[in-house]
Design an enzyme around this catalytic site. Sequence first.
Site, PDB file in Angstrom:
ATOM      1  N   ARG A 154      -0.499 -13.345  -3.820  1.00  0.00           N
ATOM      2  CA  ARG A 154      -0.468 -12.296  -2.797  1.00  0.00           C
ATOM      3  C   ARG A 154      -1.875 -11.857  -2.388  1.00  0.00           C
ATOM      4  O   ARG A 154      -2.749 -11.642  -3.216  1.00  0.00           O
ATOM      5  CB  ARG A 154       0.302 -11.100  -3.354  1.00  0.00           C
ATOM      6  CG  ARG A 154       0.229  -9.876  -2.470  1.00  0.00           C
ATOM      7  CD  ARG A 154       1.388  -8.989  -2.672  1.00  0.00           C
ATOM      8  NE  ARG A 154       1.310  -8.206  -3.893  1.00  0.00           N
ATOM      9  CZ  ARG A 154       2.240  -7.342  -4.244  1.00  0.00           C
ATOM     10  NH1 ARG A 154       3.320  -7.188  -3.496  1.00  0.00           N
ATOM     11  NH2 ARG A 154       2.125  -6.653  -5.359  1.00  0.00           N
ATOM     12  N   ARG A 203      -5.087  -7.469  -4.975  1.00  0.00           N
ATOM     13  CA  ARG A 203      -5.052  -6.140  -5.592  1.00  0.00           C
ATOM     14  C   ARG A 203      -5.452  -6.185  -7.055  1.00  0.00           C
ATOM     15  O   ARG A 203      -5.104  -7.116  -7.771  1.00  0.00           O
ATOM     16  CB  ARG A 203      -3.632  -5.573  -5.482  1.00  0.00           C
ATOM     17  CG  ARG A 203      -3.347  -4.996  -4.137  1.00  0.00           C
ATOM     18  CD  ARG A 203      -1.883  -4.735  -3.912  1.00  0.00           C
ATOM     19  NE  ARG A 203      -1.179  -4.178  -5.064  1.00  0.00           N
ATOM     20  CZ  ARG A 203       0.090  -3.807  -5.017  1.00  0.00           C
ATOM     21  NH1 ARG A 203       0.792  -3.929  -3.903  1.00  0.00           N
ATOM     22  NH2 ARG A 203       0.684  -3.331  -6.078  1.00  0.00           N
ATOM     23  N   ARG A 241      10.717   6.145  -7.202  1.00  0.00           N
ATOM     24  CA  ARG A 241      10.531   5.067  -8.169  1.00  0.00           C
ATOM     25  C   ARG A 241      11.066   5.444  -9.541  1.00  0.00           C
ATOM     26  O   ARG A 241      10.917   4.672 -10.481  1.00  0.00           O
ATOM     27  CB  ARG A 241       9.045   4.780  -8.270  1.00  0.00           C
ATOM     28  CG  ARG A 241       8.684   3.323  -8.160  1.00  0.00           C
ATOM     29  CD  ARG A 241       7.182   3.237  -8.217  1.00  0.00           C
ATOM     30  NE  ARG A 241       6.702   1.905  -8.278  1.00  0.00           N
ATOM     31  CZ  ARG A 241       6.320   1.184  -7.225  1.00  0.00           C
ATOM     32  NH1 ARG A 241       6.431   1.672  -6.017  1.00  0.00           N
ATOM     33  NH2 ARG A 241       5.837  -0.006  -7.397  1.00  0.00           N
ATOM     34  N   LYS A 294       8.802  -6.111  -0.604  1.00  0.00           N
ATOM     35  CA  LYS A 294       9.119  -4.822   0.032  1.00  0.00           C
ATOM     36  C   LYS A 294       8.158  -4.512   1.178  1.00  0.00           C
ATOM     37  O   LYS A 294       8.576  -4.135   2.262  1.00  0.00           O
ATOM     38  CB  LYS A 294       9.054  -3.673  -0.990  1.00  0.00           C
ATOM     39  CG  LYS A 294      10.128  -3.727  -2.056  1.00  0.00           C
ATOM     40  CD  LYS A 294      10.173  -2.441  -2.871  1.00  0.00           C
ATOM     41  CE  LYS A 294       8.889  -2.163  -3.628  1.00  0.00           C
ATOM     42  NZ  LYS A 294       8.590  -3.145  -4.696  1.00  0.00           N
ATOM     43  N   ARG A 325       4.151  -3.789 -14.961  1.00  0.00           N
ATOM     44  CA  ARG A 325       4.839  -3.232 -13.789  1.00  0.00           C
ATOM     45  C   ARG A 325       6.310  -3.621 -13.771  1.00  0.00           C
ATOM     46  O   ARG A 325       7.171  -2.833 -13.376  1.00  0.00           O
ATOM     47  CB  ARG A 325       4.143  -3.694 -12.498  1.00  0.00           C
ATOM     48  CG  ARG A 325       2.873  -2.885 -12.229  1.00  0.00           C
ATOM     49  CD  ARG A 325       1.939  -3.577 -11.262  1.00  0.00           C
ATOM     50  NE  ARG A 325       2.513  -3.821  -9.974  1.00  0.00           N
ATOM     51  CZ  ARG A 325       2.080  -4.762  -9.129  1.00  0.00           C
ATOM     52  NH1 ARG A 325       1.060  -5.536  -9.475  1.00  0.00           N
ATOM     53  NH2 ARG A 325       2.639  -4.919  -7.962  1.00  0.00           N
TER      54      ARG A 325
HETATM   55  P1  ADP Z   1       4.660  -2.984  -6.000  1.00  0.00           P
HETATM   56  O1  ADP Z   1       5.961  -2.573  -5.416  1.00  0.00           O
HETATM   57  O2  ADP Z   1       4.293  -4.359  -5.650  1.00  0.00           O
HETATM   58  O3  ADP Z   1       4.573  -2.706  -7.473  1.00  0.00           O
HETATM   59  P2  ADP Z   1       3.250  -0.721  -4.746  1.00  0.00           P
HETATM   60  O4  ADP Z   1       2.169  -0.913  -3.789  1.00  0.00           O
HETATM   61  O5  ADP Z   1       4.522  -0.130  -4.239  1.00  0.00           O
HETATM   62  O6  ADP Z   1       3.491  -2.149  -5.386  1.00  0.00           O
HETATM   63  O7  ADP Z   1       2.747   0.205  -5.962  1.00  0.00           O
HETATM   64  C1  ADP Z   1       1.572  -0.073  -6.666  1.00  0.00           C
HETATM   65  C2  ADP Z   1       1.376   0.979  -7.764  1.00  0.00           C
HETATM   66  O8  ADP Z   1       1.246   2.281  -7.166  1.00  0.00           O
HETATM   67  C3  ADP Z   1       2.518   1.135  -8.765  1.00  0.00           C
HETATM   68  O9  ADP Z   1       2.441   0.188  -9.809  1.00  0.00           O
HETATM   69  C4  ADP Z   1       2.272   2.581  -9.242  1.00  0.00           C
HETATM   70  O10 ADP Z   1       1.214   2.650 -10.180  1.00  0.00           O
HETATM   71  C5  ADP Z   1       1.813   3.293  -7.993  1.00  0.00           C
HETATM   72  N1  ADP Z   1       2.973   3.896  -7.261  1.00  0.00           N
HETATM   73  C6  ADP Z   1       3.444   3.542  -6.047  1.00  0.00           C
HETATM   74  N2  ADP Z   1       4.494   4.297  -5.708  1.00  0.00           N
HETATM   75  C7  ADP Z   1       4.708   5.157  -6.740  1.00  0.00           C
HETATM   76  C8  ADP Z   1       5.668   6.171  -7.020  1.00  0.00           C
HETATM   77  N3  ADP Z   1       6.644   6.476  -6.166  1.00  0.00           N
HETATM   78  N4  ADP Z   1       5.561   6.859  -8.193  1.00  0.00           N
HETATM   79  C9  ADP Z   1       4.583   6.590  -9.049  1.00  0.00           C
HETATM   80  N5  ADP Z   1       3.672   5.628  -8.875  1.00  0.00           N
HETATM   81  C10 ADP Z   1       3.715   4.908  -7.738  1.00  0.00           C
END
Ligand code: ADP
Length: 236
Positions: free
Chosen positions: A127, A161, A88, A13, A172
Site C-alpha cells: 500500500r 505509512r 472502532r 475501506k 492492528r
Molecule cells: P486501517 O483501517 O488501515 O487500520 P486507519 O487509517 O483507519 O487504517 O487507522 C490508522 C490508525 O489510526 C489506527 O490503527 C488507530 O491507531 C488510529 N485510529 C483511526 N481511527 C480510530 C478510531 N476511531 N479510534 C481510535 N483510533 C483510531
Amino acid sequence: MRIVLVGPPGAGKGTQAAFLAQNLSIPHISTGDLFRANISQQTELGKLAKSYMDEGNLVPDEVTIAMARDRMEQPDAANGFLLDGFPRNVSQAEALDQALKADGVELDAVLDLEVPEDEVVKRIAGRRICRNESSHVFHVTYSPPKKEGVCDACGGELYQRDDDSEETVRRRLEVYHTQTEPIIDYYRAQGLVVTISALGKVDDVTKRAMEALDRQVEGKDQSDEDKSDSEDGDDK
Ligand code: ADP
C-alpha cells in the site's frame, strides 16, 4: 445517507470510501486521515495520536470521539456522511448513537467489508498513499499509479505509512478482532449491517457495495413504513 464502513486494516475501506462518497455526494470522513493530517501538521493531537498509531493501538476514545464529532458537525456533513474507521469499538459506537440521536437523525447502513487475513497482509505491504489532503490509496501491484511514487489524482508524493510495517499490522489485526469486530454485532442488532466481499477489482467491489447499500436502504424504508403503519394502527 449516513453510512459506517467497517472492515479489517487493508480491506480497502479508504479506497472504497473515496469512490462511494463521490457516487453518493457525501463527505468521506476518515478518522485515520484526520489523525494523519494532525501528524503532518505537528499538532498536539497529532503527537498524541502518533504514539498510539505507531504501536498499532487505538487512539483514546476521548480525543477520537471529540475529533469525529467536530468533523461531523461541519456544514458539508449536514445531510449525510460516510464514516471510515469510526466507530472502532463499542463505546465509540454508543457515543455516535448518542450524537445522532441528539440531532434527530440515524444511520442508514453499516457496510462490512470482508477479506481473508492473508490477503490483508499482501495488500498492506504494497500500500502507498498520497501525502496530500486527497489521501488517495494505491498498491504497487494491484493498483499502481501511472507514474511510480506519484499520485494520479493530484501529483502528490506517495509514501508508505509508518504503521504499515509487518509487526504493527499484526497488532492492528488483533485490535480489529478484539475491539472493532464487536461493533458488527452491535449494529446487526439494529438491522443495519450489510456484508460484502472486498475481494476482486476495485470497481467490482464498489459496484457490489452500491448494490448492497441500495438494497439495505430500500429494505429500511420499507420497514420504517411498516413501523409507521402499525403505529398509525395502534392509534386507532
Ligand atoms: P486501517 O483501517 O488501515 O487500520 P486507519 O487509517 O483507519 O487504517 O487507522 C490508522 C490508525 O489510526 C489506527 O490503527 C488507530 O491507531 C488510529 N485510529 C483511526 N481511527 C480510530 C478510531 N476511531 N479510534 C481510535 N483510533 C483510531
